[in-house]
Design a protein around this motif. Structure first.
Motif, short mmCIF file in Angstrom:
data_model
loop_
_atom_site.label_atom_id
_atom_site.label_comp_id
_atom_site.label_asym_id
_atom_site.label_seq_id
_atom_site.Cartn_x
_atom_site.Cartn_y
_atom_site.Cartn_z
N ILE A 6 -11.50 -0.75 -7.57
CA ILE A 6 -11.23 -1.94 -8.39
C ILE A 6 -9.84 -1.85 -9.01
N LEU A 7 -9.51 -0.70 -9.61
CA LEU A 7 -8.21 -0.54 -10.27
C LEU A 7 -7.08 -0.55 -9.25
N ALA A 8 -7.31 0.01 -8.06
CA ALA A 8 -6.30 -0.03 -7.00
C ALA A 8 -6.01 -1.46 -6.59
N TYR A 9 -7.07 -2.25 -6.46
CA TYR A 9 -6.92 -3.67 -6.11
C TYR A 9 -6.16 -4.42 -7.21
N LEU A 10 -6.52 -4.18 -8.47
CA LEU A 10 -5.86 -4.86 -9.58
C LEU A 10 -4.39 -4.45 -9.69
N PHE A 11 -4.11 -3.17 -9.46
CA PHE A 11 -2.72 -2.71 -9.48
C PHE A 11 -1.91 -3.42 -8.40
N PHE A 12 -2.50 -3.57 -7.24
CA PHE A 12 -1.87 -4.27 -6.12
C PHE A 12 -1.56 -5.72 -6.50
N ILE A 13 -2.55 -6.43 -7.02
CA ILE A 13 -2.37 -7.84 -7.39
C ILE A 13 -1.39 -7.98 -8.55
N GLY A 14 -1.56 -7.16 -9.59
CA GLY A 14 -0.69 -7.26 -10.76
C GLY A 14 0.76 -6.96 -10.46
N SER A 15 1.00 -5.97 -9.63
CA SER A 15 2.38 -5.61 -9.28
C SER A 15 3.07 -6.74 -8.54
N LEU A 16 2.36 -7.37 -7.62
CA LEU A 16 2.94 -8.46 -6.84
C LEU A 16 3.20 -9.70 -7.70
N PHE A 17 2.19 -10.12 -8.45
CA PHE A 17 2.35 -11.32 -9.26
C PHE A 17 3.30 -11.09 -10.43
N GLY A 18 3.35 -9.87 -10.95
CA GLY A 18 4.32 -9.56 -12.00
C GLY A 18 5.74 -9.68 -11.48
#
Length: 251
Positions: A6-18
């Protein structure tokens, strides 16, 4: 589904959208970019900013904690949650900035012109922005994050994409760390602090002056070596400081 995935997925999404958020902010709103150019933001070469990835993980965990403790049942609870989120994001920003500044001798961003700033790394203005982003996250993004996590739990093959992202990300971090190591060596030898964004701008101006193609993804590449650019940028900074001192003295 495990917390790690879950955290790996969120890190992936957050890094891109950030990265996308910073890209448009610097293009249209940043005072440090008066010419409104498209500037590749962040420490890495690729389209991701780890600070936002880490931040999204923290917001997700805090939102879940707030809901489990009943903080979201009243307006006061919501405000306390958003305040805690803003403080947490500000702390992450400060920690990343102070490690880079004190250990690597590189200033990745500079809020020195902002009111109430602390060492140019954090300030009330951007803490307020973090609070707004936290509220936007909770009401607009968190419910969809939960839906996305439910989808991911039923489509674990997508974890391959996350693994591929982390593979590319790791190579990028290694490349960027090598650049930072060169900057740190120069900073230690000359007893200075390297301003990361100012150095990128210096190289961009050099490339424009020599009619070279502007490198969006590799902003530190040019005909000159990084060491030569660091020396030029430092000499230009010293001359600018000297002119300011002379102007004050004449007044």
């Amino acid at each position: 589904m495990g917390l790690f995935l879950i955290l790996a997925y969120l890190f992936f999404i957050g890094s891109l959208f950030g990265w996308v958020l910073e890209l448009f902010f610097r293009r249209f709103f940043s005072r440090a970019n008066p010419e409104h150019r498209w500037i590749n933001p962040g420490f890495c070469v690729g389209p991701y900013i780890p600070l936002y990835g880490s931040g999204l993980c923290v917001l997700y965990l805090m939102a879940n904690l707030g809901e489990s403790r009943g903080l979201t049942e009243a307006l006061t609870g919501h405000l306390l949650l958003f305040l805690a989120m803003a403080v947490s994001m500000t702390a992450i920003e400060y920690l990343a900035g102070i490690v880079s500044l004190k250990w690597l001798k590189v200033r990745l961003w500079d809020y020195s012109r902002e009111w109430g700033n602390l060492q140019g790394l954090i300030c009330p203005k951007f803490s307020f922005y973090w609070a707004l982003l936290s509220a936007a996250y909770y009401f607009l993004i968190h419910p969809r994050i939960l839906q996305a996590l439910d989808w991911l739990s039923r489509n674990l093959a997508f974890s391959f994409v996350i693994g591929f992202f982390f593979g590319i990300f790791t190579l990028d971090v290694i490349y960027s760390a090598q650049l930072i190591a060169k900057m740190k060596r120069f900073a230690d030898e000359n007893q200075v602090i390297i301003k990361y964004e100012a150095l990128k701008q210096h190289i961009r101006i050099y490339r424009e002056r020599t009619n070279a193609r502007i490198a969006f993804l590799f902003p530190f590449t040019s005909e000159l070596s990084l060491a030569e650019h660091l020396k030029e940028a430092q000499e230009a900074l010293e001359k600018r400081v000297q002119r300011i001192r002379e102007a004050k003295h004449t007044k």
